[in-house]
Design a protein around this motif. Structure first.
Motif, PDB file in Angstrom:
ATOM      1  N   ILE A 120     -76.399 -47.710 -14.159  1.00  0.00           N
ATOM      2  CA  ILE A 120     -74.931 -47.126 -14.142  1.00  0.00           C
ATOM      3  C   ILE A 120     -74.156 -48.176 -13.969  1.00  0.00           C
ATOM      4  CG2 ILE A 120     -73.381 -45.431 -13.250  1.00  0.00           C
ATOM      5  CD1 ILE A 120     -75.717 -43.811 -11.909  1.00  0.00           C
ATOM      6  N   GLY A 121     -73.107 -48.519 -15.156  1.00  0.00           N
ATOM      7  CA  GLY A 121     -72.191 -49.475 -15.109  1.00  0.00           C
ATOM      8  C   GLY A 121     -70.869 -49.306 -14.237  1.00  0.00           C
ATOM      9  N   GLU A 122     -69.829 -49.781 -14.010  1.00  0.00           N
ATOM     10  CA  GLU A 122     -68.941 -49.451 -13.147  1.00  0.00           C
ATOM     11  C   GLU A 122     -67.841 -48.489 -14.039  1.00  0.00           C
ATOM     12  OE1 GLU A 122     -66.579 -52.935 -11.994  1.00  0.00           O
ATOM     13  OE2 GLU A 122     -68.252 -53.742 -11.090  1.00  0.00           O
ATOM     14  N   ARG A 123     -67.255 -47.597 -13.254  1.00  0.00           N
ATOM     15  CA  ARG A 123     -66.563 -46.587 -13.736  1.00  0.00           C
ATOM     16  C   ARG A 123     -65.429 -47.242 -14.898  1.00  0.00           C
ATOM     17  NH1 ARG A 123     -64.161 -45.603  -9.634  1.00  0.00           N
ATOM     18  NH2 ARG A 123     -62.040 -46.578  -9.776  1.00  0.00           N
ATOM     19  N   ILE A 124     -65.278 -46.442 -16.001  1.00  0.00           N
ATOM     20  CA  ILE A 124     -64.402 -47.000 -16.921  1.00  0.00           C
ATOM     21  C   ILE A 124     -63.219 -46.102 -17.189  1.00  0.00           C
ATOM     22  CG2 ILE A 124     -66.204 -48.164 -18.346  1.00  0.00           C
ATOM     23  CD1 ILE A 124     -66.385 -45.706 -20.212  1.00  0.00           C
ATOM     24  N   GLN A 125     -63.177 -44.850 -16.471  1.00  0.00           N
ATOM     25  CA  GLN A 125     -62.212 -43.874 -16.612  1.00  0.00           C
ATOM     26  C   GLN A 125     -62.087 -43.020 -15.473  1.00  0.00           C
ATOM     27  OE1 GLN A 125     -61.914 -41.479 -20.112  1.00  0.00           O
ATOM     28  NE2 GLN A 125     -59.700 -41.312 -20.009  1.00  0.00           N
ATOM     29  N   LEU A 126     -61.016 -42.542 -15.042  1.00  0.00           N
ATOM     30  CA  LEU A 126     -60.873 -41.534 -13.925  1.00  0.00           C
ATOM     31  C   LEU A 126     -59.623 -40.700 -14.377  1.00  0.00           C
ATOM     32  CD1 LEU A 126     -61.649 -40.382 -10.981  1.00  0.00           C
ATOM     33  CD2 LEU A 126     -59.890 -42.045 -10.209  1.00  0.00           C
ATOM     34  N   ILE A 127     -59.760 -39.369 -14.343  1.00  0.00           N
ATOM     35  CA  ILE A 127     -58.732 -38.253 -15.061  1.00  0.00           C
ATOM     36  C   ILE A 127     -58.538 -37.467 -13.755  1.00  0.00           C
ATOM     37  CG2 ILE A 127     -58.375 -36.586 -16.509  1.00  0.00           C
ATOM     38  CD1 ILE A 127     -60.007 -38.284 -18.595  1.00  0.00           C
ATOM     39  N   GLY A 128     -57.387 -37.149 -13.308  1.00  0.00           N
ATOM     40  CA  GLY A 128     -56.842 -36.517 -12.430  1.00  0.00           C
ATOM     41  C   GLY A 128     -56.169 -35.327 -12.908  1.00  0.00           C
ATOM     42  N   HIS A 129     -56.618 -34.271 -12.222  1.00  0.00           N
ATOM     43  CA  HIS A 129     -55.983 -32.914 -12.680  1.00  0.00           C
ATOM     44  C   HIS A 129     -54.555 -32.587 -11.631  1.00  0.00           C
ATOM     45  CE1 HIS A 129     -59.547 -31.190 -15.066  1.00  0.00           C
ATOM     46  NE2 HIS A 129     -58.831 -32.096 -15.575  1.00  0.00           N
ATOM     47  N   GLU A 130     -53.854 -31.780 -12.283  1.00  0.00           N
ATOM     48  CA  GLU A 130     -52.566 -31.500 -11.411  1.00  0.00           C
ATOM     49  C   GLU A 130     -52.470 -29.806 -11.238  1.00  0.00           C
ATOM     50  OE1 GLU A 130     -49.305 -33.520 -12.990  1.00  0.00           O
ATOM     51  OE2 GLU A 130     -49.756 -35.478 -12.421  1.00  0.00           O
ATOM     52  N   GLY A 131     -51.725 -29.429 -10.218  1.00  0.00           N
ATOM     53  CA  GLY A 131     -51.490 -28.089 -10.087  1.00  0.00           C
ATOM     54  C   GLY A 131     -52.435 -27.292  -8.976  1.00  0.00           C
ATOM     55  N   HIS A 132     -52.183 -25.928  -8.819  1.00  0.00           N
ATOM     56  CA  HIS A 132     -52.936 -25.205  -7.641  1.00  0.00           C
ATOM     57  C   HIS A 132     -52.869 -23.953  -8.161  1.00  0.00           C
ATOM     58  CE1 HIS A 132     -49.150 -23.489  -6.390  1.00  0.00           C
ATOM     59  NE2 HIS A 132     -48.510 -24.386  -6.749  1.00  0.00           N
ATOM     60  N   GLY A 133     -53.823 -23.306  -7.455  1.00  0.00           N
ATOM     61  CA  GLY A 133     -53.717 -21.576  -7.772  1.00  0.00           C
ATOM     62  C   GLY A 133     -53.122 -20.757  -6.780  1.00  0.00           C
ATOM     63  N   PRO A 134     -53.289 -19.327  -6.685  1.00  0.00           N
ATOM     64  CA  PRO A 134     -52.503 -18.655  -5.595  1.00  0.00           C
ATOM     65  C   PRO A 134     -53.201 -18.593  -4.443  1.00  0.00           C
ATOM     66  CG  PRO A 134     -53.658 -17.188  -7.373  1.00  0.00           C
ATOM     67  CD  PRO A 134     -53.871 -18.881  -7.868  1.00  0.00           C
ATOM     68  N   ASN A 135     -54.659 -18.922  -4.543  1.00  0.00           N
ATOM     69  CA  ASN A 135     -55.398 -18.589  -3.271  1.00  0.00           C
ATOM     70  C   ASN A 135     -55.183 -19.820  -2.181  1.00  0.00           C
ATOM     71  OD1 ASN A 135     -57.602 -18.546  -1.382  1.00  0.00           O
ATOM     72  ND2 ASN A 135     -58.648 -17.507  -2.559  1.00  0.00           N
TER      73      ASN A 135
END
Length: 347
Positions: A120-135
């Protein structure tokens, strides 16, 4: 048949547990210590086992992914890389197996790695999500729970429990990088967890917090929901969360943690579902299971064992042999066929 079991070491698990299944008898072979390897997949040739881990390497923040070469049915560590985000919980390979994708639950993100055989090579991308739910207890932030390619496409389906969404990313098949292509917003508070793919562009989505399964229809680079059914018996009261979902092309199965059961549905001619019944698994917290064919189902009970069951529409679930005690069992991955997410014989 050899089987790899991922265990929660925080619950007393021994890391990756190697077992054999011969004549319906389960036997422990060996263990490979890795902190909380809660999800495992195999390469297409079944020579490499990939695992997530809650711990990073080199003391960095977040978790990691690891590759093991299978020798005499036992995993031997070859490489390990950091995800750059906390709580990795799911893995999948691209169709050509040149890239590895990881879902990071606590970090609310997904990580991309190049792969060369069992390196496994070094990480080439990291995608973060945003937001939240009602719980407020479970959805205070994004929680990416699963990554899988829609069969026959370069579209990566990313299930986010924290924001009640199914995100679709398009993969660059040459470089492996992802870009957002579509999104399905689920019922608020339902907490989608895992998806399994059916015939004719249908998919089946298990909602962890909503204790339900949705029938989805592929719509270009997203989905639309056609049907929602409960995973619990009518009028049952108690705490429960859904976990794994599998299909063999004729039935769909979803595990319940709390009611400790499998809900079984028949796939109708139009791809919609009709519930057959809800059947106790005989153990506590069925976190994961795999369909072995001929009605046999291997179930990982987080409360401490792996059980071999058989399902029949007239008799429900029946235990075939004494369960194998395995502390913190949370994932089962048999060597008999590929366990790549989206490519399992039972997905």
């Amino acid at each position: 048949m050899n089987i790899f079991i991922g265990t929660a070491t925080r619950l007393g698990g021994l890391g990756i547990v190697s077992c054999s299944l011969d004549e319906d008898r389960l036997r422990l072979i060996d263990t490979a210590m890795l902190p909380n390897p809660t999800y495992l997949i195999l390469s297409g040739n079944q020579k490499t086992l990939y695992a997530v881990s809650s711990d990073s390497v080199r003391g960095e923040d977040g978790g990691s992914v690891a590759a093991y070469r299978i020798k005499d049915g036992k995993p031997v560590l070859q490489s390990r890389q950091n995800t750059g985000s906390a709580g990795p919980c799911f893995l999948c390979l691209s169709d050509d197996e040149r890239f590895l994708y990881a879902a990071n639950y606590h970090g609310g993100s997904l990580s991309v790695f190049p792969v060369d055989e069992d390196q496994i090579g070094e990480r080439i991308q990291l995608i973060g999500h945003e937001g939240h739910g009602p719980n407020p207890a479970r959805q205070q932030s994004p929680h990416v729970h699963q990554v899988s390619f829609i069969p026959g496409t370069h579209l990566l389906c990313v299930i986010d429990l924290g924001i009640d969404a199914v995100m679709i990313y398009e993969q660059d098949p040459v470089g492996g990088m992802l870009k957002l292509a579509g999104r399905l917003d689920c019922r608020p508070g339902s907490g989608p967890r895992h998806i399994a793919y059916g015939p004719e562009d249908k998919a089946y989505l298990a909602n962890e917090l909503g204790n339900s399964v949705c029938v989805l229809q592929r719509a270009n680079k997203s989905f639309q929901c056609l049907q929602t059914l409960s995973t619990l018996p009518d009028n049952w009261q108690g705490d429960n969360t859904c976990a794994a979902i599998r299909t063999d092309g004729q039935q769909v199965y979803v595990s319940n943690r709390g009611h400790d059961s499998l809900a079984v549905y028949r796939i109708l001619g139009n791809g919609l579902l009709a519930r057959i019944g809800v059947y106790k698994t005989g153990g506590g917290i069925p976190r994961d299971f795999v369909l072995l064919g001929s009605g046999r189902i291997l179930v990982a009970h987080q409360d401490g064992d792996v059980a071999l069951l058989t399902w029949h529409p007239d008799r429900g679930l029946t235990q075939l042999t004494e369960p194998l005690p395995v502390a913190g069992a949370v994932c089962v991955c048999p060597l008999v066929h590929s366990c790549k997410a989206g490519k399992r014989a039972d997905d």
